[in-house]
Scaffold this active site. Structure first.
Site, PDB file in Angstrom:
ATOM      1  N   GLU A   1      28.528  79.797  41.872  1.00  0.00           N
ATOM      2  CA  GLU A   1      29.422  78.644  41.779  1.00  0.00           C
ATOM      3  C   GLU A   1      29.813  78.375  40.328  1.00  0.00           C
ATOM      4  O   GLU A   1      30.960  78.018  40.037  1.00  0.00           O
ATOM      5  CB  GLU A   1      28.754  77.421  42.382  1.00  0.00           C
ATOM      6  CG  GLU A   1      29.644  76.193  42.441  1.00  0.00           C
ATOM      7  CD  GLU A   1      30.869  76.393  43.317  1.00  0.00           C
ATOM      8  OE1 GLU A   1      31.970  75.985  42.896  1.00  0.00           O
ATOM      9  OE2 GLU A   1      30.731  76.959  44.414  1.00  0.00           O
TER      10      GLU A   1
ATOM     11  N   GLU B   1      37.990  79.858  37.355  1.00  0.00           N
ATOM     12  CA  GLU B   1      39.088  78.937  37.615  1.00  0.00           C
ATOM     13  C   GLU B   1      39.596  78.297  36.321  1.00  0.00           C
ATOM     14  O   GLU B   1      40.814  78.148  36.134  1.00  0.00           O
ATOM     15  CB  GLU B   1      38.641  77.851  38.588  1.00  0.00           C
ATOM     16  CG  GLU B   1      38.455  78.344  40.011  1.00  0.00           C
ATOM     17  CD  GLU B   1      38.089  77.218  40.962  1.00  0.00           C
ATOM     18  OE1 GLU B   1      37.770  76.117  40.464  1.00  0.00           O
ATOM     19  OE2 GLU B   1      38.132  77.438  42.191  1.00  0.00           O
TER      20      GLU B   1
END
Length: 256
Positions: free
Chosen positions: A86, A93
């Site tokens: 994660e 991102e």
């Protein structure tokens, strides 16, 4: 920086941002940067918070179930791998948004692949958790199902009919949606979880119960994806179907 007004990497002095060096030179500074990254991801990414909550719940379960040291090690590695995935997804991102602020097909692919890595890690952790914890949790779950007892055929039919009638009454009181679409609560979620409750009590098999509950969750999730119901309506439907089915079947067992 050299005497000619340039940094060691060759970039002019005026092009470097003010403040401390971009790369920490001390271990404590590197650790602080790493902690700041984890805190930023937790603060800005809902999925990161969900993973931390799941890890917290797992630790509490491990404390009460008293797993072996080897099993705890395997669970800890699985949790750490999901958190790592994660964090990497968040980093990807951020870099993609920096390089390509607007939409670009390659930017989408990069984000999708990073998210796929998180999903793969989560599936692996779920399989590991199931293989380790099932032998501790399933006997407790089976005893809880046995406390209500195996429902009769008539009790099953009556329980599901009561669920449908209660849903109709609640929908009429809320005054929203149609009988088969929208409104409070979700009829599909109520019936799906009612069936899952009946199947769980009929079989008293933890694995079958989990699979039927998973199907009920998928039915409920489809109502959200189609924008027919809100999360509140779906959750209320699930609670209604489960509670009424368990209550009616319990009454049938007591009165039998």
């Amino acid at each position: 920086m050299s005497s000619s007004g340039q940094w060691k990497d060759g970039s002019p002095e005026e092009e470097r941002p003010p403040g401390p060096p971009l790369k920490p030179s001390r271990f404590i500074d590197s650790a602080n940067c790493a902690i700041e990254g984890i805190l930023w991801a937790s603060r800005t990414q809902p999925h990161m918070r969900y993973h931390f909550l799941a890890a917290l719940g797992l630790l509490v379960a491990v404390l009460f179930l008293r797993v072996t040291p080897l099993e705890f090690t395997l669970l800890a590695v699985s949790v750490a791998f999901v958190l790592f995935a994660e964090l990497m997804n968040t980093a990807v991102e951020a870099v993609v948004d920096l390089v390509s602020p607007g939409y670009h097909p390659l930017a989408k692919i990069a984000k999708d692949v990073a998210a796929g890595g998180v999903l793969t890690a989560a599936i692996g952790a779920a399989v590991m958790g199931y293989l380790i914890l099932s032998k501790y949790i399933f006997p407790i779950y089976k005893e809880a199902l046995a406390m209500i007892g195996t429902p009769t055929e008539m009790g099953t039919v009556v329980a599901l009919l009561v669920v449908v009638i209660v849903v109709v009454i609640l929908k009429s009181l809320s005054g929203r949606g149609t009988p088969l679409e929208g409104g409070l609560p979700s009829g599909h979620a109520a019936v799906a979880f009612g069936i899952a409750t009946v199947v769980s009590l009929s079989t008293q098999d933890p694995l079958i119960s989990i699979l039927t509950i998973a199907l009920a969750v998928m039915v409920s999730h489809s109502r959200l994806l189609l924008n027919i119901h809100t999360m509140r309506e779906v959750v209320l439907g699930a609670i209604t179907g489960t509670a009424i089915s368990a209550l009616v079947l319990t009454l049938f067992r007591i009165l039998k």
